[in-house]
Enzyme design. Structure first.
Site, PDB file in Angstrom:
ATOM      1  N   LYS B 188       0.864  -1.181   0.000  1.00  9.14           N
ATOM      2  CA  LYS B 188       0.000   0.000   0.000  1.00  9.14           C
ATOM      3  C   LYS B 188       0.900   1.230   0.000  1.00  9.14           C
ATOM      4  O   LYS B 188       2.047   1.187   0.457  1.00  9.14           O
ATOM      5  CB  LYS B 188      -0.943   0.022   1.174  1.00  9.14           C
ATOM      6  CG  LYS B 188      -0.366   0.241   2.555  1.00  9.14           C
ATOM      7  CD  LYS B 188      -0.037   1.644   2.994  1.00  9.14           C
ATOM      8  CE  LYS B 188      -1.120   2.651   2.702  1.00  9.14           C
ATOM      9  NZ  LYS B 188      -0.692   3.982   3.275  1.00  9.14           N
ATOM     10  N   THR B 199       5.265   6.288   3.091  1.00 12.39           N
ATOM     11  CA  THR B 199       4.052   5.763   3.742  1.00 12.39           C
ATOM     12  C   THR B 199       3.637   4.637   2.915  1.00 12.39           C
ATOM     13  O   THR B 199       2.773   4.715   2.079  1.00 12.39           O
ATOM     14  CB  THR B 199       2.855   6.675   3.771  1.00 12.39           C
ATOM     15  OG1 THR B 199       3.183   7.750   4.556  1.00 12.39           O
ATOM     16  CG2 THR B 199       1.666   6.007   4.422  1.00 12.39           C
ATOM     17  N   GLU B 285      -0.970   9.816  -5.043  1.00  8.77           N
ATOM     18  CA  GLU B 285      -2.171  10.630  -4.855  1.00  8.77           C
ATOM     19  C   GLU B 285      -2.373  11.575  -6.035  1.00  8.77           C
ATOM     20  O   GLU B 285      -1.515  12.386  -6.349  1.00  8.77           O
ATOM     21  CB  GLU B 285      -2.075  11.402  -3.538  1.00  8.77           C
ATOM     22  CG  GLU B 285      -2.286  10.465  -2.351  1.00  8.77           C
ATOM     23  CD  GLU B 285      -2.064  11.116  -1.011  1.00  8.77           C
ATOM     24  OE1 GLU B 285      -2.514  10.555  -0.021  1.00  8.77           O
ATOM     25  OE2 GLU B 285      -1.424  12.178  -0.974  1.00  8.77           O
TER      26      GLU B 285
END
EC number: 2.3.1.35
Lengths: 412, 412
Positions: B188, B199, B285
């Site tokens: 992820k 992250t 993103e």
């Protein structure tokens, strides 16, 4: 900018509300349209009645643009500059031998127009990289200057802009040896802004008489805490330059590091540089607010500078500020990857007046008050690392939709 | 992903079209909804029939989150892991003593549920920083696992996501000592993505029998050229972790650095890591495309890595790619500030098949062809520094309006 007085010990630095680069005695400035940009002014000049002692700092980018090479050559030959010519629209960077020849030619024409030696002439360019300088337009611009002059300082400030949305000007006044001395400045810079030296041009004039080496050292010092502490997008450009010209017309005794008023002069210069740096950050591409990051309690000033730059450069923090979201976790994260000696359990963070992290732990805080602060035009993030006396301040801006819009199609 | 075969010397690595983290023998995986996220799965698990030799790499961020500390303790006690539990939504980072106690509690409950020793249990968390882990929800999640299991690997891949838009899974097969061995992985990561460790959570399983130290060294090596070469926004998070679990169920002779098929195994592991890393970059993103930056001709691999990271991290380049604008000047600029030994006159740059800079000078090129390439889902920037044999590849994505939209209000 309204008139303000800043105390320096027992002395004062006065901000001049309408001051600009032509405020110091013996300097004139102006700008014309030479046709590189569609309709906006694109060719500016500054002239001193007498050769001015000059110091400069330049981009650290390996691909240094041609005009910087030529200007450094001028300054190093005698530390004096009398005429400065700047075009916007084309950067004359990555243009090889031809670019260097064009820069020399631009200097030569400029020197002829102002009837000063070539080695007293500085040039600068800003705009697109990799396109040749359109020499017939440059020549046309210089002819225009000779014919009309357009002696209005704010035309100079307009002529050096690229994606900037507004002019950046300031002047301050101090008193040295009973003489009023002023320091004026103009700057451009909006994108490709990052320490060290950004797509940023900044020109400062003063009528003070200043010893050349002291001026040079002062500019380097001050640049490290002003222009090198701003960031818009982390990209250090090929064309960045800050010049300071001191023509001595005020008639003071030559300023040097041993002069009793040296720190006053340096403070005046620092105020001008910091004000211009902040104006550049505030006018970052797509920016809607100025962000100031203060770091204290670091093991050294250098560590504080690195931490403040990590915070001010984070896209995640910049977007959170754009959305007025008190997302302090991203600030913690940036401090954590800044690669500096930081003790996680000693870090405190405030957003404006609102403490959000105390000694490494989140504290309950008033979300509405934090949001109120983040909605201001001036946002401040304060961090105490709790480990020493090192401190630094960095400036930047939020990251908005408009940043993406502007940069997704700058060239086309 | 369709089946593909990659040649490694005379041997083959086969991509398994439907492969995932539960493909290797003896591994099961699943995910449940425990209520941290509104409706999406938010609690995942991986279980091995037998304790698996395990290696890990962890974030370099100083603010390392609690679950990473607990997992490192588990692994270092015996290099074996049998059960892995992961929650999304809350990162359990910057949560102090309570956060650490919560992480231990989560490990304890997990160990009890899977009836394995605590030191054979690994945990991970991803999501918001600074919020306490909601322990009753964690307990509920573990109870759910015990009752229903939900043994579907893709539920594991779903359960570990945060702002990701899609699951990231892969598996490959190789043959060692006449045994079929498979390596599977899940990951992820979407924001706060930057070398070193982002992250990003990545879990890899294999049924190969592998010596612990060799596995650890291989993972470190491969991480440097895969997960550490991706960036979305330059922010290295507090929770990043990559684990590889090798349970030996395939029955091969223990793999180690002296084994004749060691390089084949390492290549298989590298293919899994690189595929997951690229999927993370592609799902950055707001990203609309995957960008691959290849740098060759550097003085060292390290210099090539630094230059490729400077290019892939530039907001100006990322926005230009978003706008399909062949703005190579920004690539030159990024190379120039990468602080590496680069000779400006030797640098060549291509955008896909289109050469735009040759030995430091722009070349006339077909704008339409360059734009065509930049409009693809996969954009490649190739740079030859012309100064040596060092090379590297980095991956990232474009910077879009959606990046700003997503991050201006993640928390609220």
């Amino acid at each position: 900018m309204t008139e303000q007085v800043k105390q320096v010990g027992e002395q004062e630095v006065t901000l001049l509300p309408e001051g600009n680069i032509a405020t110091p005695q013996g300097f004139t400035a102006g700008g014309v349209h030479c046709g590189i940009r569609k309709t906006k002014l694109d060719f500016g000049w500054v002239y001193s009645d007498v050769p001015a002692t000059t110091a400069g700092v330049y981009t650290t980018n390996i691909f240094q643009a041609a005009p910087l090479k030529v200007t450094q050559e001028s300054i190093s030959s005698g530390q004096k500059i009398q005429a400065l010519l700047v075009n916007s629209g084309i950067a004359n960077a990555c243009t090889g031998e031809q670019g260097l020849a064009d820069a020399y030619q631009m200097r030569k024409w400029g020197a002829e127009a102002f009837r000063v030696p070539e080695q007293f002439t500085a040039i600068a360019s800003t705009g697109l990289i990799g396109e040749p300088l359109p020499m017939e337009k440059i020549k046309y611009g210089i002819d225009q200057i000779q014919m009309q002059g357009n002696h209005h300082s704010n035309r100079f400030e307009q002529a050096i802009l690229t994606t900037d949305t507004r002019e950046k000007a300031i002047a301050v006044e101090i008193e040295i040896d009973g003489q009023k001395i002023s320091i004026g400045g103009a700057a451009k810079g909006s994108g490709m802004i990052h320490p060290n030296m950004a797509t940023m041009l900044s020109f400062i004039t003063t009528d003070a008489a200043v010893e050349a080496e002291a001026l040079s050292l002062a500019l380097k010092d001050i640049t490290n805490t002003s222009f090198n502490m701003i960031t818009v997008d982390g990209d250090t450009s090929t064309n960045d330059m800050v010049l300071v010209l001191a023509n001595g017309k005020a008639g003071n005794e030559l300023l040097h590091e041993g002069h009793p008023d040296w720190s006053l002069f340096k403070q005046g210069l620092a105020i001008v540089c910091e004000a211009l740096a902040k104006e550049i950050a505030r006018d970052g591409e797509g920016a809607t607010k100025l962000v100031e990051v203060q770091v204290e309690g670091a093991e050294s000033d250098q560590a504080a500078r690195a931490v403040s730059k990590a915070i001010i450069s984070s896209n995640l923090i910049k977007t959170a500020i754009h959305g007025a979201d008190a997302n302090w976790g991203r600030i913690i994260t940036a401090i954590g990857y800044s690669d500096q000696p930081v003790d996680p359990d000693k870090v405190s963070i405030s957003l404006g007046p609102v403490l959000v992290v105390n000694k490494g732990m989140p504290v309950p805080f008033d979300e509405a008050a934090a949001k109120d602060h983040l909605l201001q035009d001036n946002v401040s993030i304060h961090t105490d690392l709790g480990s020493g006396t090192g401190k630094a301040t960095a400036w930047g801006c939020d990251l908005s939709y408009d940043y993406v819009r502007i940069n997704a199609s700058y060239r086309t």
